[in-house]
Design an enzyme around this catalytic site. Structure first.
Site, PDB file in Angstrom:
ATOM      1  N   LYS A 118       0.822  -1.222   0.000  1.00  0.00           N
ATOM      2  CA  LYS A 118       0.000   0.000   0.000  1.00  0.00           C
ATOM      3  C   LYS A 118       0.852   1.265   0.000  1.00  0.00           C
ATOM      4  O   LYS A 118       0.459   2.270  -0.575  1.00  0.00           O
ATOM      5  CB  LYS A 118      -0.966   0.004   1.186  1.00  0.00           C
ATOM      6  N   LYS A 211      -4.773  -9.717  -6.248  1.00  0.00           N
ATOM      7  CA  LYS A 211      -5.994  -9.860  -5.445  1.00  0.00           C
ATOM      8  C   LYS A 211      -7.089  -8.895  -5.928  1.00  0.00           C
ATOM      9  O   LYS A 211      -6.788  -7.748  -6.257  1.00  0.00           O
ATOM     10  CB  LYS A 211      -5.600  -9.534  -3.999  1.00  0.00           C
ATOM     11  N   LYS A 214     -10.735  -3.375  -3.361  1.00  0.00           N
ATOM     12  CA  LYS A 214     -11.548  -2.154  -3.468  1.00  0.00           C
ATOM     13  C   LYS A 214     -10.758  -1.011  -4.065  1.00  0.00           C
ATOM     14  O   LYS A 214     -11.296  -0.149  -4.723  1.00  0.00           O
ATOM     15  CB  LYS A 214     -11.977  -1.673  -2.079  1.00  0.00           C
TER      16      LYS A 214
HETATM   17  N1  AQP Z   1      -9.759 -10.687  -2.966  1.00  0.00           N
HETATM   18  C1  AQP Z   1     -10.136 -11.194  -1.796  1.00  0.00           C
HETATM   19  N2  AQP Z   1     -10.363 -12.527  -1.677  1.00  0.00           N
HETATM   20  C2  AQP Z   1     -10.756 -13.055  -0.486  1.00  0.00           C
HETATM   21  N3  AQP Z   1     -10.956 -12.318   0.635  1.00  0.00           N
HETATM   22  C3  AQP Z   1     -10.745 -10.994   0.551  1.00  0.00           C
HETATM   23  N4  AQP Z   1     -10.855 -10.007   1.435  1.00  0.00           N
HETATM   24  C4  AQP Z   1     -10.532  -8.827   0.854  1.00  0.00           C
HETATM   25  N5  AQP Z   1     -10.210  -9.030  -0.433  1.00  0.00           N
HETATM   26  C5  AQP Z   1     -10.325 -10.365  -0.656  1.00  0.00           C
HETATM   27  C6  AQP Z   1     -11.263 -10.177   2.833  1.00  0.00           C
HETATM   28  O1  AQP Z   1     -12.328  -9.282   3.107  1.00  0.00           O
HETATM   29  C7  AQP Z   1     -12.221  -8.836   4.460  1.00  0.00           C
HETATM   30  C8  AQP Z   1     -12.313  -7.352   4.551  1.00  0.00           C
HETATM   31  O2  AQP Z   1     -11.209  -6.747   3.918  1.00  0.00           O
HETATM   32  P1  AQP Z   1     -10.969  -5.190   4.128  1.00  0.00           P
HETATM   33  O3  AQP Z   1     -12.076  -4.447   3.527  1.00  0.00           O
HETATM   34  O4  AQP Z   1     -10.733  -4.867   5.529  1.00  0.00           O
HETATM   35  O5  AQP Z   1      -9.646  -4.843   3.426  1.00  0.00           O
HETATM   36  P2  AQP Z   1      -8.682  -5.590   2.500  1.00  0.00           P
HETATM   37  O6  AQP Z   1      -8.380  -6.961   2.943  1.00  0.00           O
HETATM   38  O7  AQP Z   1      -7.495  -4.687   2.356  1.00  0.00           O
HETATM   39  O8  AQP Z   1      -9.574  -5.639   1.175  1.00  0.00           O
HETATM   40  P3  AQP Z   1      -9.402  -4.796  -0.100  1.00  0.00           P
HETATM   41  O9  AQP Z   1     -10.562  -4.975  -0.983  1.00  0.00           O
HETATM   42  O10 AQP Z   1      -8.065  -5.083  -0.739  1.00  0.00           O
HETATM   43  O11 AQP Z   1      -9.479  -3.316   0.403  1.00  0.00           O
HETATM   44  P4  AQP Z   1      -8.519  -2.122   0.156  1.00  0.00           P
HETATM   45  O12 AQP Z   1      -8.329  -2.063  -1.302  1.00  0.00           O
HETATM   46  O13 AQP Z   1      -9.294  -0.969   0.744  1.00  0.00           O
HETATM   47  O14 AQP Z   1      -7.265  -2.427   0.891  1.00  0.00           O
HETATM   48  C9  AQP Z   1     -10.912  -9.389   5.013  1.00  0.00           C
HETATM   49  O15 AQP Z   1     -11.194 -10.532   5.791  1.00  0.00           O
HETATM   50  C10 AQP Z   1     -10.154  -9.771   3.780  1.00  0.00           C
HETATM   51  O16 AQP Z   1      -9.266 -10.852   4.026  1.00  0.00           O
END
Ligand code: AQP
Length: 349
Positions: A118, A211, A214
């Site tokens: 990040k 992955k 968001k």
């Molecule tokens: N691609 C994914 N596959 C499986 N699980 C996922 N999770 C996120 N992306 C995937 C799981 O969703 C939960 C919440 O995640 P989060 O919103 O706290 O943040 P994150 O893991 O950082 O997800 P993002 O989408 O990648 O968000 P941004 O882009 O904002 O950082 C967690 O349990 C995560 O494992």
């Protein structure tokens, strides 16, 4: 203060929740609320760790907190069974995070791959909050002395750090912990990750090695829970594939990341095994498979988006759910934080 089984997890209100959040975490959350005491948080303090351009500023944050709460409810979390709230309403998260900032070691945080991803190349310009994010996450879990944390695969390393922090706190304060009546010398449990959803790592629709996320600038890379039927079908039609037909069950998916991702998504949404999907579609063109995948995705995700839009129209009701959840969360976190202060040696009146 006995340790009892308790589930904690959360999602960040940055942008829109997507299929990865749903398959990787949410489906597990829904199942666990039938068997466990569950606490599900909208982690708004984590959302502001990135640049304000990423989370969009105050109005967008307020909107996103309500939207993520609407997603929780639309997916099937029940505020009567689970505690649903937003992190910033329970100040004990921030208080325990400070104690953990003093327990965790710089070397531990330096190893966190999510910070490296990040922060990118411009590390000097990343916020201190982004760096200390895993300490706040440990506090989120341990301020409830939660024992189980359902997450996607990407959160495994942070969970291991939470266990290290719990263990070091128990070691550092063992004498006062024992004096306070915890005979085995352990105040915090070592929280167990539950990484067992139907698709624990859903990949981007534009690149099968990254992955689904968001914060990916390309909206075509993910299926948002709010996407309508046409958008879902279009994104799947446009999903990247390789030039070969889908492999048979015997050939398997090794070395075919995009095919593996789409087959995994189909299997998870349809409640089938990967082999069974390959038996049905293996050897055929991607076009026919994508059409079937579009249909199953619209069937599963379409109604969630519609319900989210309906719920989000009533901001007062969403805020009421969060206020009630925050009150119940504080009732658990308050006495635990008081005990932490006693163990550390702070004076409180
Ligand atoms: N691609 C994914 N596959 C499986 N699980 C996922 N999770 C996120 N992306 C995937 C799981 O969703 C939960 C919440 O995640 P989060 O919103 O706290 O943040 P994150 O893991 O950082 O997800 P993002 O989408 O990648 O968000 P941004 O882009 O904002 O950082 C967690 O349990 C995560 O494992």
């Amino acid at each position: 203060m006995k340790i009892t089984p308790r589930v904690f997890s959360g999602m960040q209100p940055t942008g829109s929740l997507h299929l990865g959040n749903y398959l990787g975490a949410m489906l597990q959350w829904i199942k666990l609320q039938e068997t466990h005491e569950c606490i599900y948080c909208v982690v708004d303090m984590h959302a502001i760790t990135q640049s304000i351009d990423v989370w969009g500023g105050p109005d967008e944050l307020t909107r996103a907190i309500r939207m993520v709460t609407a997603a929780y409810l639309a997916c099937g979390l029940d505020p009567k069974k689970s505690i649903i709230f937003n992190q910033s309403q329970v100040h004990e998260h921030a208080e325990l995070a400070w104690v953990f900032n003093c327990v965790a070691r710089l070397g531990w945080l330096n190893r966190m791959t999510q910070f490296k991803e990040k922060a990118g190349k411009d590390r000097e310009n990343a916020s201190v909050g982004l760096y200390a994010y895993p300490n706040l996450m440990a506090a989120d879990i341990l301020v409830y002395r939660a024992t189980h944390v359902p997450v996607g695969e990407d959160q495994k390393q942070h969970l291991e750090l939470s266990r290290d922090i719990a263990q070091k706190f128990n070691n550092d304060f063992r004498d006062t912990i024992v004096r306070a009546g915890f005979e085995d010398g352990n105040f915090f449990p070592l929280p167990e990750p539950i990484i067992t959803g139907p698709a624990t790592r859903v990949m981007s629709l534009r690149d099968g090695t990254r992955k689904m996320s968001k914060s990916d600038p390309s909206d075509l890379s993910r299926i948002n829970l709010t996407d309508d039927a046409d958008t879902i079908a279009r994104k799947i039609q446009k999903a990247k594939t390789d030039p070969e037909p889908l492999p048979s069950e015997e050939l398997g998916l090794a070395g075919r990341p995009e095919a593996e991702n789409l087959v995994g998504i189909y299997a998870a949404l349809a409640g089938l095994g990967v082999s069974s999907v390959l038996r049905d579609f293996g050897g055929g063109p991607f076009s026919a498979f994508k059409k079937a995948l579009g249909e199953v995705a619209v069937d599963r995700i379409g109604p969630i988006g519609a319900e989210m839009r309906r719920l989000a129209g009533d901001a007062a009701e969403i805020d009421r759910v969060l206020a009630d959840g925050s009150r119940r969360a504080r009732a658990i976190a308050g006495p635990i934080m008081d005990r932490v202060k006693d163990l550390v040696g702070f004076i409180r009146s």
